[in-house]
Scaffold this motif. Structure first.
Motif, PDB file in Angstrom:
ATOM      1  N   ILE A   4      22.526   7.966   1.551  1.00 58.13           N
ATOM      2  CA  ILE A   4      21.836   8.715   0.506  1.00 58.13           C
ATOM      3  C   ILE A   4      20.572   9.344   1.082  1.00 58.13           C
ATOM      4  N   ILE A  42      23.052   5.940  -9.836  1.00 55.69           N
ATOM      5  CA  ILE A  42      22.791   7.061  -8.928  1.00 55.69           C
ATOM      6  C   ILE A  42      23.961   7.230  -7.956  1.00 55.69           C
ATOM      7  N   LYS A  43      24.422   6.128  -7.361  1.00 58.96           N
ATOM      8  CA  LYS A  43      25.536   6.195  -6.402  1.00 58.96           C
ATOM      9  C   LYS A  43      26.786   6.781  -7.051  1.00 58.96           C
ATOM     10  N   ILE A  46      26.267  10.657  -7.706  1.00 58.85           N
ATOM     11  CA  ILE A  46      26.183  11.579  -6.560  1.00 58.85           C
ATOM     12  C   ILE A  46      27.414  11.569  -5.679  1.00 58.85           C
ATOM     13  N   LYS A  47      28.333  10.628  -5.862  1.00 61.66           N
ATOM     14  CA  LYS A  47      29.460  10.566  -4.928  1.00 61.66           C
ATOM     15  C   LYS A  47      30.348  11.792  -4.978  1.00 61.66           C
ATOM     16  N   LYS A  50      26.978  15.768  -6.452  1.00 58.40           N
ATOM     17  CA  LYS A  50      25.875  16.199  -7.314  1.00 58.40           C
ATOM     18  C   LYS A  50      24.552  15.630  -6.825  1.00 58.40           C
ATOM     19  N   GLU A  51      23.473  16.257  -7.267  1.00 60.96           N
ATOM     20  CA  GLU A  51      22.128  15.704  -7.079  1.00 60.96           C
ATOM     21  C   GLU A  51      21.711  15.100  -8.403  1.00 60.96           C
ATOM     22  N   ILE A  52      20.911  14.050  -8.346  1.00 58.30           N
ATOM     23  CA  ILE A  52      20.383  13.460  -9.567  1.00 58.30           C
ATOM     24  C   ILE A  52      18.890  13.241  -9.381  1.00 58.30           C
ATOM     25  N   LYS A  58      14.524  13.210  -6.113  1.00 53.02           N
ATOM     26  CA  LYS A  58      15.921  13.610  -6.216  1.00 53.02           C
ATOM     27  C   LYS A  58      16.739  12.801  -5.208  1.00 53.02           C
ATOM     28  N   ARG A  60      20.753  12.529  -3.331  1.00 53.04           N
ATOM     29  CA  ARG A  60      22.046  13.142  -3.089  1.00 53.04           C
ATOM     30  C   ARG A  60      22.753  12.377  -1.976  1.00 53.04           C
ATOM     31  N   LYS A  61      24.060  12.571  -1.916  1.00 53.93           N
ATOM     32  CA  LYS A  61      24.858  11.984  -0.844  1.00 53.93           C
ATOM     33  C   LYS A  61      24.596  12.779   0.422  1.00 53.93           C
TER      34      LYS A  61
END
Length: 64
Positions: A4, A42-43, A46-47, A50-52, A58, A60-61
């Protein structure tokens, strides 16, 4: 294991972040809420690429 990256609103570059540091960031952003649960959320979010945003950070993966 998913890698991440994080970036605060005032930063321009994404930074690879280890899980223990992710937990610290989340704790700073959400206080005493369920930190581990927030990280799991979150995991999951974003998998798919996407961004969170949580607070001012922020997530992201890596590799997106």
């Amino acid at each position: 294991m998913m890698q991440i990256e994080t970036r605060y609103n005032y930063e321009k570059i994404w930074t690879p972040t280890q899980e223990r540091d992710l937990l610290k960031i989340i704790e700073e952003e959400v206080g005493n809420a369920d930190v581990a649960g927030t990280l799991s959320y979150i995991k999951e979010a974003i998998k798919g690429g996407k961004e969170i945003t949580v607070g001012s950070c922020k997530f992201r993966k890596k590799g997106v």
